[in-house]
Design a protein around this motif. Structure first.
Motif, mmCIF file in Angstrom:
data_model
loop_
_atom_site.group_PDB
_atom_site.id
_atom_site.type_symbol
_atom_site.label_atom_id
_atom_site.label_comp_id
_atom_site.label_asym_id
_atom_site.label_seq_id
_atom_site.Cartn_x
_atom_site.Cartn_y
_atom_site.Cartn_z
ATOM 1 N N GLY A 527 -21.981 42.868 -59.977
ATOM 2 C CA GLY A 527 -20.892 43.494 -59.240
ATOM 3 C C GLY A 527 -20.181 42.562 -58.276
ATOM 4 O O GLY A 527 -19.287 42.998 -57.536
ATOM 5 N N ASP A 528 -20.535 41.295 -58.268
ATOM 6 C CA ASP A 528 -19.928 40.316 -57.366
ATOM 7 C C ASP A 528 -18.655 39.757 -58.016
ATOM 8 O O ASP A 528 -18.716 38.874 -58.871
ATOM 9 N N VAL A 529 -17.510 40.257 -57.590
ATOM 10 C CA VAL A 529 -16.230 39.834 -58.173
ATOM 11 C C VAL A 529 -15.971 38.358 -57.907
ATOM 12 O O VAL A 529 -15.499 37.624 -58.785
ATOM 13 N N ASN A 530 -16.300 37.896 -56.699
ATOM 14 C CA ASN A 530 -16.056 36.491 -56.359
ATOM 15 C C ASN A 530 -16.902 35.557 -57.222
ATOM 16 O O ASN A 530 -16.430 34.497 -57.645
ATOM 17 N N ALA A 531 -18.154 35.956 -57.476
ATOM 18 C CA ALA A 531 -19.014 35.136 -58.337
ATOM 19 C C ALA A 531 -18.452 35.072 -59.759
ATOM 20 O O ALA A 531 -18.477 34.020 -60.408
ATOM 21 N N ALA A 532 -17.935 36.216 -60.236
ATOM 22 C CA ALA A 532 -17.339 36.246 -61.577
ATOM 23 C C ALA A 532 -16.101 35.357 -61.638
ATOM 24 O O ALA A 532 -15.883 34.639 -62.625
ATOM 25 N N LYS A 533 -15.306 35.365 -60.590
ATOM 26 C CA LYS A 533 -14.103 34.516 -60.560
ATOM 27 C C LYS A 533 -14.482 33.040 -60.479
ATOM 28 O O LYS A 533 -13.819 32.198 -61.085
ATOM 29 N N ARG A 534 -15.547 32.736 -59.741
ATOM 30 C CA ARG A 534 -15.990 31.335 -59.671
ATOM 31 C C ARG A 534 -16.461 30.863 -61.045
ATOM 32 O O ARG A 534 -16.205 29.721 -61.443
ATOM 33 N N PHE A 535 -17.131 31.735 -61.762
ATOM 34 C CA PHE A 535 -17.574 31.375 -63.099
ATOM 35 C C PHE A 535 -16.375 31.138 -64.020
ATOM 36 O O PHE A 535 -16.325 30.147 -64.761
ATOM 37 N N MET A 536 -15.394 32.030 -63.972
ATOM 38 C CA MET A 536 -14.213 31.889 -64.820
ATOM 39 C C MET A 536 -13.368 30.682 -64.428
ATOM 40 O O MET A 536 -12.597 30.171 -65.247
ATOM 41 N N ALA A 537 -13.522 30.216 -63.199
ATOM 42 C CA ALA A 537 -12.764 29.037 -62.771
ATOM 43 C C ALA A 537 -13.177 27.786 -63.534
ATOM 44 O O ALA A 537 -12.442 26.789 -63.551
ATOM 45 N N ASN A 538 -14.362 27.822 -64.171
ATOM 46 C CA ASN A 538 -14.798 26.690 -64.991
ATOM 47 C C ASN A 538 -14.019 26.598 -66.301
ATOM 48 O O ASN A 538 -14.106 25.581 -67.004
ATOM 49 N N MET A 539 -13.318 27.656 -66.660
ATOM 50 C CA MET A 539 -12.596 27.698 -67.928
ATOM 51 C C MET A 539 -11.179 27.161 -67.725
ATOM 52 O O MET A 539 -10.288 27.867 -67.273
ATOM 53 N N ASN A 540 -11.008 25.883 -68.042
ATOM 54 C CA ASN A 540 -9.684 25.273 -67.872
ATOM 55 C C ASN A 540 -8.672 25.817 -68.865
ATOM 56 O O ASN A 540 -7.467 25.799 -68.617
ATOM 57 N N ASN A 541 -9.171 26.275 -70.014
ATOM 58 C CA ASN A 541 -8.291 26.793 -71.058
ATOM 59 C C ASN A 541 -8.501 28.292 -71.203
ATOM 60 O O ASN A 541 -9.621 28.791 -71.048
ATOM 61 N N LEU A 542 -7.441 28.985 -71.524
ATOM 62 C CA LEU A 542 -7.513 30.438 -71.695
ATOM 63 C C LEU A 542 -6.645 30.834 -72.884
ATOM 64 O O LEU A 542 -5.450 30.512 -72.924
ATOM 65 N N ILE A 543 -7.261 31.493 -73.873
ATOM 66 C CA ILE A 543 -6.536 32.007 -75.034
ATOM 67 C C ILE A 543 -6.591 33.523 -74.972
ATOM 68 O O ILE A 543 -7.675 34.105 -74.942
ATOM 69 N N VAL A 544 -5.427 34.163 -74.963
ATOM 70 C CA VAL A 544 -5.349 35.606 -74.745
ATOM 71 C C VAL A 544 -4.696 36.289 -75.931
ATOM 72 O O VAL A 544 -3.570 35.949 -76.305
ATOM 73 N N GLY A 545 -5.404 37.216 -76.540
ATOM 74 C CA GLY A 545 -4.819 38.117 -77.516
ATOM 75 C C GLY A 545 -4.466 39.419 -76.829
ATOM 76 O O GLY A 545 -4.428 39.498 -75.598
ATOM 77 N N ALA A 546 -4.216 40.451 -77.605
ATOM 78 C CA ALA A 546 -3.895 41.748 -77.009
ATOM 79 C C ALA A 546 -5.081 42.233 -76.186
ATOM 80 O O ALA A 546 -6.233 42.168 -76.622
ATOM 81 N N THR A 547 -4.820 42.691 -74.980
ATOM 82 C CA THR A 547 -5.885 43.208 -74.113
ATOM 83 C C THR A 547 -5.343 44.371 -73.304
ATOM 84 O O THR A 547 -4.160 44.406 -72.962
ATOM 85 N N GLN A 548 -6.235 45.317 -72.978
ATOM 86 C CA GLN A 548 -5.814 46.540 -72.289
ATOM 87 C C GLN A 548 -6.435 46.677 -70.904
ATOM 88 O O GLN A 548 -5.973 47.482 -70.103
ATOM 89 N N LEU A 553 -6.115 41.793 -67.106
ATOM 90 C CA LEU A 553 -4.693 41.477 -66.958
ATOM 91 C C LEU A 553 -4.413 40.818 -65.610
ATOM 92 O O LEU A 553 -3.596 39.898 -65.514
ATOM 93 N N ASP A 554 -5.097 41.277 -64.567
ATOM 94 C CA ASP A 554 -4.930 40.647 -63.252
ATOM 95 C C ASP A 554 -5.404 39.199 -63.284
ATOM 96 O O ASP A 554 -4.751 38.300 -62.744
ATOM 97 N N LEU A 555 -6.564 38.973 -63.916
ATOM 98 C CA LEU A 555 -7.107 37.620 -64.024
ATOM 99 C C LEU A 555 -6.152 36.709 -64.786
ATOM 100 O O LEU A 555 -5.886 35.572 -64.372
ATOM 101 N N ILE A 556 -5.611 37.217 -65.891
ATOM 102 C CA ILE A 556 -4.707 36.419 -66.727
ATOM 103 C C ILE A 556 -3.408 36.121 -65.981
ATOM 104 O O ILE A 556 -2.890 34.998 -66.020
ATOM 105 N N SER A 557 -2.885 37.109 -65.294
ATOM 106 C CA SER A 557 -1.637 36.914 -64.558
ATOM 107 C C SER A 557 -1.791 35.832 -63.498
ATOM 108 O O SER A 557 -0.888 35.018 -63.280
#
Length: 635
Positions: A527-548, A553-557
């Protein structure tokens, strides 16, 4: 301040009307030249000018109509591996990601302008589309087809070095992930790289991708698999084979334990227990496995036997006349116990066998330097068993999950069993042989065990990454790249994976983490949003298909950023008043332009992406809009 303009993309094609008018003018000039006495020079100049304007207007009209037709999108294409091989020969150590174009602020402007319009305004009539060779009706297709038509597509090529910063793949079910895996895996295998696929669901399509890629590249033996539901059909996996220090085994196991409410002190104690057991097993020449470590922790008899064997081996060369002295000590202890009415059942000193007590007494009396691991093992045996059980409460369930039923033989393989012909692999061997290793963890049937299996495999890979990093000299060429693909990534997130994402680039390990919803990653992080964002910060590349998912969407934006978008504000009014001269009317109409900061790619566009289409951030800078084909394998 610069002048702001907004160009309507859906106005009538005035250039076509002008081209038609100039065509008529050209015919009139030709007729005039035939039936009049005007000079040849004048006629030539008029013909040239009319012809030039006609061609210019036709060209401009064609551009407008081509744009309108392009907005109808693109059908799903198929590409064979032989066709892809032809493209690959020209790529020079790069990956082909289909067709697309680089997204610019001008495309953002167009997207927001088109979103204001009805579908019928966007697409040309069906008869015109058929005339231009479009064989489908974009109005009946899934998603917003016009998005891909905002730009002129060409091959999307990404260097392998671009994937070194790890890649997140966000898409809803059935949008793009499986076809993207197929395209990526084949290119990785063709390049001779190691591919490791961790699949919590056990998707048969994903397993088939690995098999087909190996076959298409001419070496079916490169593919190996592991699945707990099919123990006889795959390989055995020894995640504890390669280590140099006993502490490495302990760290590898404790990394996959979820501390939960127990706190780090309990995990540290588990680490100490495992270290002492592994060190003692090493002294007597036994191979530690998940099952053997569990047996020594769960059953007191096994720990006592280990302690007895290691003490005998360690004391024998250090105590003179060891056999006779130990027998005397055993007799003395036995006599003392008999004087008390036999062995009691309250403390270790009263419950243990006289031989073990005698060995421990000799060890404690020895005056020279003594191994701390043996001393620690003795301390564990002498501790209160109820207290000891509470201290290792986080360890026993994890080891049990990895040793239940068929998993005991699959994850704790017996190298000396001649009846078991299944090959044994570890991550070091997988990388050394350049294998395509598919690991299904069967999360649908048993999610708790599946998470433990994935964490165990990833912890072994993290340890191997450490070895690759430590023992590669500066300037020395590393082994082939290692690509770790994780489907339903939230099911496999663990401490070892976080370590790989933080430090795996230096070892040549590229992570591709697919997920459907960012909220699943947050849940996995407690439930730690900041920890999840820190983990995703390691992903320099992002490939996005359709998502709901709104959180996704907030993360991608946030990843795509914002740009200024021009908007037009129209106002008009009318009025009337009575004066001496009679009734007066007045009317006003104005158009003003302004800029507003908006997200680079509208959320509604991301939510309605057609199948097999994506938007990608590569190398933390370039944004591509692309589409991929369905890859057909050929042997």
């Amino acid at each position: 301040m610069r002048e702001l303009k907004a160009d309507s993309l859906f106005r009538p094609v005035f250039e076509g009307r002008a081209a038609l008018a100039w065509s008529l003018a050209l015919l009139w000039i030709v007729g005039l030249a035939l039936f009049s006495n005007l000079s040849g020079t004048a006629m030539a100049m008029m013909l040239f000018f009319a012809m030039f304007m006609m061609v210019l207007r036709y060209y401009q009209a064609a551009q407008v109509w081509d744009y309108k037709v392009r907005l109808s999108g693109a059908a799903i294409d198929k590409v064979s591996t032989s066709q892809l091989d032809g493209v690959q020969k020209q790529l020079q150590d790069s990956v082909w990601l289909g067709w697309g174009w680089e997204w610019q602020p001008s495309h953002t402007q167009q997207a927001y302008d088109i979103l204001k319009r009805d579908t019928e305004e966007i697409y040309p009539p069906n008869w015109f589309l058929r005339l231009k060779g479009v064989k489908f009706d974009p109005r009946g297709m899934k998603g917003r087809q016009w998005v891909h038509g905002l730009g002129t597509e060409k091959d999307v090529i990404v260097p392998f070095t671009g994937f070194a910063g790890h890649t997140a793949i966000a898409a809803t079910t059935g949008a793009i992930k499986t076809s993207l895996y197929k395209l990526l895996v084949y290119q990785f295998v063709r390049a001779g790289d190691t591919v490791i696929i961790i699949d919590p669901k056990g998707d048969k399509d994903l397993k088939a991708i690995g098999q087909d890629a190996a076959t298409a590249c001419g070496d079916p033996s490169r593919f190996i698999s592991f699945h707990p539901a099919f123990p006889s059909q795959g390989v055995r996996f020894d995640g504890l084979k390669n280590w140099e220090r006993e502490s490495q085994v302990a760290s590898r196991i404790t990394q996959i334990i979820s501390a939960g409410e127990e706190g780090n002190n309990f995990i540290d104690f588990c680490w100490q227990v495992i270290t002492s057991i592994v060190a003692c097993m090493k002294i007597i020449g036994r191979r530690p496995t998940i099952a053997s470590i569990l047996d020594h922790i769960r059953a007191l008899d096994n720990s006592e036997k280990l302690c007895e064997d290691v003490l005998v081996q360690w004391l024998t060369p250090r105590v003179d006349n060891f056999s006779s002295q130990i027998n005397e000590k055993i007799q003395s202890i036995t006599s003392a116990q008999n004087a008390k009415g036999g062995r009691a059942k309250s403390t270790f000193a009263e419950k243990a066998e006289p031989r073990l007590l005698a060995l421990i007494a000799f060890f404690k009396e020895y005056q020279g330097p003594k191994p701390a691991e043996i001393d620690s093992l003795i301390g564990n045996l002498e501790s209160n068993r109820e207290w000891f059980g509470k201290m290792i409460v986080a360890l026993t369930p994890t080891l049990t999950k990895l040793s239940t039923g068929d998993l005991r033989g699959m994850l704790s393989p017996d190298y000396d069993d001649p009846t078991d012909l299944r090959p044994i692999y570890d991550m070091g061997k997988v990388i050394q042989e350049g294998k395509i290793f598919y690991m299904g963890t069967d999360a649908l049937s048993d999610p708790a065990v599946a998470s433990a299996i994935a964490a165990f495999a990833i912890s072994d890979l993290a340890a191997e990454a450490g070895s690759l990093y430590n023992y590669t000299e500066p300037g020395q060429k590393r082994q082939k790249r290692v690509h770790l693909l994780i489907d339903e990534g939230s099911n496999a997130i663990c401490a070892p994976l976080i370590e790989i994402c933080n430090k795996g680039r230096g070892a040549g390990i590229h992570v591709y983490l697919a997920f459907q919803a960012f909220s699943d990653i947050v849940t996995k992080m407690g439930g730690d949003v900041n920890a999840a964002k820190r983990f995703m910060a390691n992903m320099n590349n992002l490939i996005v298909g359709a998502t709901q998912d709104t959180d996704t969407l907030d993360l991608i934006s946030d990843k795509f950023g914002e740009v200024d978008v021009v908007s037009a504000n129209r106002s008009q009014g009318s009025g009337q008043k009575t004066e001496d001269v009679g009734l007066e009317y007045s009317a006003t109409k104005s158009i003003s332009f302004s800029e507003k900061n908006r997200v680079m790619i509208p959320r509604s566009v991301l939510m309605s992406m057609p199948d097999l289409q994506y938007v990608a951030v590569v190398n933390r800078a370039k944004i591509f809009k692309g589409r991929i084909p369905i890859l057909e394998f050929q042997n």
